[in-house]
Motif scaffolding. Structure first.
Motif, PDB file in Angstrom:
ATOM      1  N   VAL A   1       0.938  -1.431   0.088  1.00  0.00           N
ATOM      2  CA  VAL A   1       0.073  -0.299   0.104  1.00  0.00           C
ATOM      3  C   VAL A   1       0.624   1.277  -0.410  1.00  0.00           C
ATOM      4  CG1 VAL A   1      -1.873   1.345   1.150  1.00  0.00           C
ATOM      5  CG2 VAL A   1      -2.051  -1.270   0.853  1.00  0.00           C
ATOM      6  N   LEU A   2       2.340   1.258   0.606  1.00  0.00           N
ATOM      7  CA  LEU A   2       3.367   2.700   0.938  1.00  0.00           C
ATOM      8  C   LEU A   2       3.046   2.823  -0.660  1.00  0.00           C
ATOM      9  CD1 LEU A   2       4.350   3.828   3.307  1.00  0.00           C
ATOM     10  CD2 LEU A   2       6.289   2.548   1.874  1.00  0.00           C
ATOM     11  N   PRO A   3       2.915   2.422  -1.767  1.00  0.00           N
ATOM     12  CA  PRO A   3       4.052   3.319  -3.114  1.00  0.00           C
ATOM     13  C   PRO A   3       2.534   3.805  -3.137  1.00  0.00           C
ATOM     14  CG  PRO A   3       4.461   1.349  -3.178  1.00  0.00           C
ATOM     15  CD  PRO A   3       3.720   0.796  -2.038  1.00  0.00           C
ATOM     16  N   SER A   4       1.209   3.278  -3.238  1.00  0.00           N
ATOM     17  CA  SER A   4       0.426   3.971  -3.688  1.00  0.00           C
ATOM     18  C   SER A   4      -0.392   4.792  -2.694  1.00  0.00           C
ATOM     19  CB  SER A   4      -0.697   2.906  -3.188  1.00  0.00           C
ATOM     20  OG  SER A   4      -1.029   2.233  -4.433  1.00  0.00           O
ATOM     21  N   VAL A   5       0.220   5.247  -1.236  1.00  0.00           N
ATOM     22  CA  VAL A   5      -0.012   6.408  -0.230  1.00  0.00           C
ATOM     23  C   VAL A   5       0.902   7.169  -0.502  1.00  0.00           C
ATOM     24  CG1 VAL A   5      -0.436   7.035   1.617  1.00  0.00           C
ATOM     25  CG2 VAL A   5      -1.374   5.073   1.541  1.00  0.00           C
ATOM     26  N   ILE A   6       1.941   7.232  -0.895  1.00  0.00           N
ATOM     27  CA  ILE A   6       3.283   7.777  -1.408  1.00  0.00           C
ATOM     28  C   ILE A   6       2.708   8.796  -2.557  1.00  0.00           C
ATOM     29  CG2 ILE A   6       5.618   8.428  -2.539  1.00  0.00           C
ATOM     30  CD1 ILE A   6       6.277   6.339  -0.028  1.00  0.00           C
ATOM     31  N   GLY A   7       2.436   8.100  -3.706  1.00  0.00           N
ATOM     32  CA  GLY A   7       1.931   8.487  -5.387  1.00  0.00           C
ATOM     33  C   GLY A   7       0.698   9.340  -4.783  1.00  0.00           C
TER      34      GLY A   7
END
Length: 85
Positions: free
Chosen positions: A23-29
């Motif tokens: 989930v982290l890459p999506s939240v960062i994006g």
């Protein structure tokens, strides 16, 4: 704690860790996109206020804004080059 409870805890923590990694890459994006959108919105507001200020301070001219012969000739030459090539 028994061995089964420790195994369950390790499995649960591993699953939670994998979920966070997924989930982290999506939240960062999403955070990055919102920051960029905010910057664009601020730039547009600054640009609008600058244009408004320039319009207020701009002197009107009574002269026509007809392009010169040189500009007209150059435009014609450019369009012919595009057609021929």
């Amino acid at each position: 704690m028994t061995g089964n409870q420790i195994e369950g805890l390790v499995g649960m923590l591993a699953t939670f860790g994998l979920l966070v990694l997924m989930v982290l890459p999506s939240v960062i994006g999403i955070v990055r996109d919102r920051r960029i959108d905010r910057q664009i919105r601020e730039a547009q507001e600054d640009g609008e206020s600058r244009v408004r200020h320039e319009k207020e301070t701009q002197k009107s001219s009574s002269r026509s804004t007809v392009p010169s012969t040189a500009t007209w000739y150059a435009e014609g030459r450019r369009s012919k080059k595009l057609v021929n090539s």
